[in-house]
Scaffold this motif. Structure first.
Motif, PDB file in Angstrom:
ATOM      1  N   LEU A  74       0.860  -1.179   0.000  1.00 26.74           N
ATOM      2  CA  LEU A  74       0.000   0.000   0.000  1.00 26.74           C
ATOM      3  C   LEU A  74       0.895   1.226   0.000  1.00 26.74           C
ATOM      4  O   LEU A  74       1.696   1.401   0.919  1.00 26.74           O
ATOM      5  CB  LEU A  74      -0.894   0.039   1.254  1.00 26.74           C
ATOM      6  N   TYR A  75       0.754   2.027  -1.027  1.00 25.27           N
ATOM      7  CA  TYR A  75       1.559   3.245  -1.127  1.00 25.27           C
ATOM      8  C   TYR A  75       0.854   4.408  -0.445  1.00 25.27           C
ATOM      9  O   TYR A  75      -0.377   4.466  -0.393  1.00 25.27           O
ATOM     10  CB  TYR A  75       1.768   3.601  -2.601  1.00 25.27           C
ATOM     11  N   SER A  76       1.648   5.340   0.052  1.00 27.87           N
ATOM     12  CA  SER A  76       1.074   6.576   0.571  1.00 27.87           C
ATOM     13  C   SER A  76       0.526   7.390  -0.602  1.00 27.87           C
ATOM     14  O   SER A  76       0.870   7.132  -1.757  1.00 27.87           O
ATOM     15  CB  SER A  76       2.141   7.385   1.303  1.00 27.87           C
ATOM     16  N   TYR A  77      -0.312   8.378  -0.301  1.00 25.56           N
ATOM     17  CA  TYR A  77      -0.947   9.148  -1.380  1.00 25.56           C
ATOM     18  C   TYR A  77       0.100   9.836  -2.246  1.00 25.56           C
ATOM     19  O   TYR A  77      -0.089  10.006  -3.436  1.00 25.56           O
ATOM     20  CB  TYR A  77      -1.939  10.168  -0.805  1.00 25.56           C
ATOM     21  N   ASP A  78       1.256  10.203  -1.647  1.00 19.34           N
ATOM     22  CA  ASP A  78       2.301  10.870  -2.429  1.00 19.34           C
ATOM     23  C   ASP A  78       3.342   9.870  -2.964  1.00 19.34           C
ATOM     24  O   ASP A  78       4.342  10.278  -3.542  1.00 19.34           O
ATOM     25  CB  ASP A  78       2.981  11.963  -1.592  1.00 19.34           C
ATOM     26  N   ARG A  79       3.115   8.598  -2.759  1.00 20.58           N
ATOM     27  CA  ARG A  79       3.944   7.495  -3.270  1.00 20.58           C
ATOM     28  C   ARG A  79       5.347   7.443  -2.668  1.00 20.58           C
ATOM     29  O   ARG A  79       6.196   6.700  -3.147  1.00 20.58           O
ATOM     30  CB  ARG A  79       4.065   7.554  -4.808  1.00 20.58           C
ATOM     31  N   LEU A  80       5.585   8.223  -1.630  1.00 21.19           N
ATOM     32  CA  LEU A  80       6.929   8.261  -1.047  1.00 21.19           C
ATOM     33  C   LEU A  80       7.135   7.171   0.001  1.00 21.19           C
ATOM     34  O   LEU A  80       8.253   6.834   0.356  1.00 21.19           O
ATOM     35  CB  LEU A  80       7.198   9.629  -0.411  1.00 21.19           C
ATOM     36  N   HIS A  81       6.046   6.660   0.565  1.00 26.39           N
ATOM     37  CA  HIS A  81       6.146   5.606   1.575  1.00 26.39           C
ATOM     38  C   HIS A  81       5.292   4.415   1.149  1.00 26.39           C
ATOM     39  O   HIS A  81       4.403   4.554   0.325  1.00 26.39           O
ATOM     40  CB  HIS A  81       5.629   6.105   2.930  1.00 26.39           C
ATOM     41  N   ALA A  82       5.578   3.272   1.760  1.00 26.82           N
ATOM     42  CA  ALA A  82       4.754   2.097   1.482  1.00 26.82           C
ATOM     43  C   ALA A  82       4.648   1.249   2.741  1.00 26.82           C
ATOM     44  O   ALA A  82       5.516   1.310   3.614  1.00 26.82           O
ATOM     45  CB  ALA A  82       5.364   1.280   0.354  1.00 26.82           C
ATOM     46  N   VAL A  83       3.564   0.500   2.822  1.00 27.70           N
ATOM     47  CA  VAL A  83       3.397  -0.477   3.902  1.00 27.70           C
ATOM     48  C   VAL A  83       3.145  -1.828   3.243  1.00 27.70           C
ATOM     49  O   VAL A  83       2.239  -1.960   2.422  1.00 27.70           O
ATOM     50  CB  VAL A  83       2.212  -0.100   4.826  1.00 27.70           C
ATOM     51  N   PRO A  84       3.972  -2.845   3.564  1.00 23.93           N
ATOM     52  CA  PRO A  84       3.694  -4.167   3.000  1.00 23.93           C
ATOM     53  C   PRO A  84       2.570  -4.873   3.742  1.00 23.93           C
ATOM     54  O   PRO A  84       2.411  -4.710   4.952  1.00 23.93           O
ATOM     55  CB  PRO A  84       5.012  -4.923   3.198  1.00 23.93           C
ATOM     56  N   LEU A  85       1.815  -5.612   2.967  1.00 31.77           N
ATOM     57  CA  LEU A  85       0.778  -6.459   3.538  1.00 31.77           C
ATOM     58  C   LEU A  85       1.227  -7.889   3.272  1.00 31.77           C
ATOM     59  O   LEU A  85       1.542  -8.243   2.138  1.00 31.77           O
ATOM     60  CB  LEU A  85      -0.525  -6.161   2.796  1.00 31.77           C
ATOM     61  N   LEU A  86       1.281  -8.683   4.333  1.00 34.11           N
ATOM     62  CA  LEU A  86       1.740 -10.062   4.236  1.00 34.11           C
ATOM     63  C   LEU A  86       0.506 -10.948   4.262  1.00 34.11           C
ATOM     64  O   LEU A  86      -0.252 -10.914   5.231  1.00 34.11           O
ATOM     65  CB  LEU A  86       2.587 -10.306   5.483  1.00 34.11           C
ATOM     66  N   LEU A  87       0.288 -11.720   3.197  1.00 34.40           N
ATOM     67  CA  LEU A  87      -0.933 -12.517   3.126  1.00 34.40           C
ATOM     68  C   LEU A  87      -0.598 -14.002   3.157  1.00 34.40           C
ATOM     69  O   LEU A  87       0.220 -14.486   2.370  1.00 34.40           O
ATOM     70  CB  LEU A  87      -1.715 -12.146   1.859  1.00 34.40           C
ATOM     71  N   LEU A  88      -1.231 -14.720   4.082  1.00 31.39           N
ATOM     72  CA  LEU A  88      -0.926 -16.132   4.317  1.00 31.39           C
ATOM     73  C   LEU A  88      -1.865 -17.008   3.498  1.00 31.39           C
ATOM     74  O   LEU A  88      -3.055 -16.722   3.387  1.00 31.39           O
ATOM     75  CB  LEU A  88      -1.070 -16.447   5.807  1.00 31.39           C
ATOM     76  N   ASP A  89      -1.321 -18.098   2.973  1.00 36.12           N
ATOM     77  CA  ASP A  89      -2.076 -18.929   2.030  1.00 36.12           C
ATOM     78  C   ASP A  89      -1.754 -20.398   2.295  1.00 36.12           C
ATOM     79  O   ASP A  89      -0.604 -20.821   2.171  1.00 36.12           O
ATOM     80  CB  ASP A  89      -1.647 -18.496   0.619  1.00 36.12           C
ATOM     81  N   ALA A  90      -2.772 -21.165   2.666  1.00 39.83           N
ATOM     82  CA  ALA A  90      -2.556 -22.580   3.000  1.00 39.83           C
ATOM     83  C   ALA A  90      -2.766 -23.495   1.799  1.00 39.83           C
ATOM     84  O   ALA A  90      -2.566 -24.702   1.900  1.00 39.83           O
ATOM     85  CB  ALA A  90      -3.504 -22.994   4.125  1.00 39.83           C
ATOM     86  N   ASP A  91      -3.179 -22.940   0.670  1.00 37.13           N
ATOM     87  CA  ASP A  91      -3.528 -23.779  -0.476  1.00 37.13           C
ATOM     88  C   ASP A  91      -2.281 -24.194  -1.253  1.00 37.13           C
ATOM     89  O   ASP A  91      -2.020 -23.715  -2.346  1.00 37.13           O
ATOM     90  CB  ASP A  91      -4.520 -23.027  -1.374  1.00 37.13           C
ATOM     91  N   LEU A  92      -1.524 -25.108  -0.646  1.00 38.17           N
ATOM     92  CA  LEU A  92      -0.314 -25.633  -1.273  1.00 38.17           C
ATOM     93  C   LEU A  92      -0.489 -27.125  -1.495  1.00 38.17           C
ATOM     94  O   LEU A  92      -1.053 -27.814  -0.651  1.00 38.17           O
ATOM     95  CB  LEU A  92       0.888 -25.425  -0.337  1.00 38.17           C
ATOM     96  N   PRO A  93       0.024 -27.653  -2.616  1.00 37.48           N
ATOM     97  CA  PRO A  93      -0.152 -29.083  -2.921  1.00 37.48           C
ATOM     98  C   PRO A  93       0.364 -29.991  -1.805  1.00 37.48           C
ATOM     99  O   PRO A  93      -0.151 -31.086  -1.606  1.00 37.48           O
ATOM    100  CB  PRO A  93       0.684 -29.282  -4.188  1.00 37.48           C
TER     101      PRO A  93
END
Ligand SMILES: *Cc1c(COP(=O)(O)O)cnc(C)c1O
Length: 676
Positions: free
Chosen positions: A203-222
């Motif tokens: 997610l970028y800040s409105y002025d694109r100078l900063h960002a926050v990562p979102l870590l998404l967990l996913d169990a759908d692995l073979p």
């Protein structure tokens, strides 16, 4: 690329690749990620965010939430040179109205990408708005959530059946900006080892100078067994207790493990709702008992509901079949329900391990302190707010830009919107505000043209999650009275939308009843047009909250903790017709419209079952008559009375939106709760 810029870009890309190892980078993701650009945005902001999360001298927050509503379809959408799967678009929407023949043959065409489908409603949108504002404010944060591979669900309205849910499919690998990481987080509980894949979104800040990562967990692995793979398919679907417990385990236990694997240095763990309470257990497992007290200093918890069904409780026996003994010992120690000692209560767990607890409006703070009196001295209030860059419409933003010399830098700091009050006597501003609103209404009526929705007709909306305490059908309680108002004051258009949780049978029957009442009004379509839109999402939330004249909010007090859709509306000068509950208790003195209905007082929370439909219905129609009368006095057949009190109320709305912004909310979290 040329000269030293090229060298800098190449080393930036190298650093990104070492910080964020992406699966199939070469040949797939490298087409959208270059030294200069991350899907059209500056790569530098991401690298800096990652560096800060690793640094031990930067205070960082890990924000845990089961859902995130990010409005990625219209707010800062990423660009991709790779083809995007058709499954990532959602273009055709149906509706149910009192002009039934139209519903059979026509649909609404929306030219947009699907919003990342990892949310169901207000809780997720609040989490998304909080993360975006943290980016705007340059706060070092990482969000932890789940990659729901089947989203929430697709909604169909069928006459005489009500809501018919359908499984939805989308395609994470071609969703622009969404990256599969090479990491696998492995944990064993009582039985098998389970592997979780990590995805990242920024997610970028409105002025694109900063960002926050979102870590998404996913169990759908073979490599996982089929029942484990299903855990992260559908948000809030848990067909049995094991499933429900495991989803909380994925978010809390695997979430903490993922942070560790990435090497992030976290000072504050924020539990957005009790779903993530097991995160504390994951941290406590590594600590000796003496360190646990110190660990509690690093946890904070936000409670979002006074409704009993919103708090997770599990029989100890069920927990025992899932978790290993050390986990169970901790869960029992901190999470045993004080009233039912055979039960684990995740709200209790979250409260007992957190340094700070907060409710989401002043009224909700009072209710929460009386519901959880053992923790009363630790329960604070941070009133919710909305991300103004996401929810403001272009016409209103352009108007505020024009008046920036009088208002101040509202884009950077929306709290200056208070100063819109100074423009009250400015006739030109009043007229321009009305015009900006008309532009929004025009966009909405153009989309609903086939249903003959017109911009010069008084228009009301009710749109939110269909839950009983929100009383979705209140405005349809007495349709004869509605017709009488339309006959007496002028035509009325009512727009409705919302999803009911597929297991909420009561809400289900309710939708059926609403469809019947709407259908029965077929004869009256010249006076009263009612359209109920399928698949309410952030796109429709923006369109409706920006474009109608009056936003209806009629929860049964005191069950609405806050409510946020009205905040999106006031930011755009849309008036409120509301019961006195949640955020409205704080907003009501500002005269944002009309307050009606039963008022809750005293420490007793009362019963959700007594919906008071008859008495509050009468009160609603009384207030609606006043609103419609003032609307048509303000504007009829194109002539505008710029001195109308309606426009004063619009100005009050925008002035109040400064306080009800996520910018103010996150600033409060920073100073009162996180201590970063
Ligand atoms: C803002 C929003 C909500 C929240 O609505 P309230 O009932 O007012 O809290 C729910 N769903 C969507 C899609 C939203 O955008």
């Amino acid at each position: 690329m040329s000269g030293s810029g090229g060298v800098a870009a190449a080393s930036l890309l190298e650093e990104f690749r070492s910080l964020v190892p992406v699966e199939q980078f070469e040949g797939v993701y490298d087409r959208d990620i270059t030294g200069e650009s991350f899907f059209g945005f500056p790569l530098r902001s991401i690298v800096e965010a990652e560096r800060r999360l690793l640094a031990t001298d930067v205070r960082s927050v890990a924000y845990f939430s089961m859902e995130y509503g990010l409005a990625t379809s219209f707010y800062r959408p990423f660009e991709s040179v790779r083809p995007i799967s058709g499954a990532n678009f959602f273009n055709r929407h149906y509706a149910f109205s009192n002009m039934r023949t139209i519903d059979y043959y026509l649909s609404i065409h929306v030219d947009k990408r699907l919003d990342l489908p990892i949310y169901s409603g207000g809780l997720g949108v609040l989490a998304g708005d909080a993360v975006k504002s943290a980016a705007d404010l340059g706060i070092s944060m990482v969000g932890i959530g789940i990659l729901w591979r089947r989203g929430y669900f697709k909604q169909n309205f069928w006459f005489k059946d009500g809501q018919v849910p359908e499984e939805m499919y989308w395609d994470p690998p071609t969703y622009p900006g969404l990256l599969p990481l090479t990491h696998r987080v492995r944990l064993s509980l009582r039985h098998d080892e389970i592997a979780i894949r990590l995805w990242k979104y920024y997610l970028y800040s409105y002025d694109r100078l900063h960002a926050v990562p979102l870590l998404l967990l996913d169990a759908d692995l073979p490599e996982n067994p089929p029942d484990v793979r299903r855990l992260t398919h559908q948000l809030y679907r848990s067909d049995n207790v094991w499933w429900k417990i495991m989803q909380r385990a994925v978010l809390g236990l695997w979430g903490v493990e993922a942070l560790k694997m990435l090497g992030y240095s976290i000072d504050c763990y924020h539990l957005n709702e009790g779903h993530a309470a097991l995160a504390f257990v994951a941290k406590a497992l590594e600590a000796d008992p003496a360190q646990r007290q110190a660990l509690r200093e690093r946890f904070v918890y936000t409670c979002h509901t006074p409704v009993a069904a919103g708090h997770d409780r599990f029989a100890k026996a069920a927990m025992g079949s899932v978790f290993s003994d050390p986990v169970l010992a901790l869960v029992n120690e901190y999470g045993t329900d004080p009233v039912h000692p055979g039960t684990i209560n995740l709200t209790h767990l979250a409260m007992s391990v957190s340094r700070q607890i907060n409710a989401v409006s002043r009224k909700h703070g009072e209710v929460t302190r009386s519901q959880f009196s053992a923790f009363a001295d630790r329960i604070q209030t941070v009133t919710n707010g909305v991300h103004h860059h996401t929810w403001i419409s272009e016409p209103v933003a352009a108007l505020l830009d024009r008046y920036e010399p009088q208002i101040g830098p509202w884009r950077r700091d929306p709290t200056v919107l208070e100063r819109v009050d100074r423009l009250r006597a400015d006739r030109e501003f009043r007229t321009a505000l009305w015009k900006a609103h008309q532009q929004n209404k025009e966009a909405l009526s153009a989309l609903l043209e086939k249903w003959r929705i017109r911009r010069d007709v008084f228009t009301v909306a009710w749109a939110r999650r269909i839950a009983m305490y929100k009383r979705p059908s209140l405005i349809l309680h007495d349709v004869d009275r509605l017709l009488a108002i339309a006959r007496q004051v002028g035509q009325v258009q009512i727009l409705l939308a919302g999803k009911a949780h597929p297991n909420d049978n009561l809400a289900f029957t309710h939708i059926d009843e609403m469809l019947r009442r709407i259908d029965a009004l077929g004869e009256a379509q010249d006076l009263l047009r009612i359209v109920m839109l399928e698949n309410y999402d952030t796109y429709f939330a923006k369109l409706l909250s920006n474009g109608v004249d009056l936003w209806l909010n009629n929860p049964l007090p005191p069950f609405e903790a806050s409510g946020t859709s009205g905040m999106k509306a006031i930011l755009n000068g849309v008036l409120q017709l509301s019961t006195l509950d949640g955020w409205m208790v704080e907003a009501a003195p500002r005269d944002l419209g009309w307050i009606f209905g039963w008022r809750h007082e005293g420490p007793e929370i009362g019963s959700e079952a007594n919906l008071r439909l008859a008495e509050d219905g009468r009160a609603l129609y009384g207030a609606l008559t006043e609103a419609a009368t003032l609307y048509y006095r303000t504007s009829r057949e194109g002539a505008l009375d710029a001195q109308s009190p309606w426009i004063d109320k619009m100005i009050n709305c925008i002035a109040a939106a400064g306080f009800f912004s996520a910018h103010r909310m996150v600033t409060d979290y920073r100073t009162k709760i996180w201590g970063v």
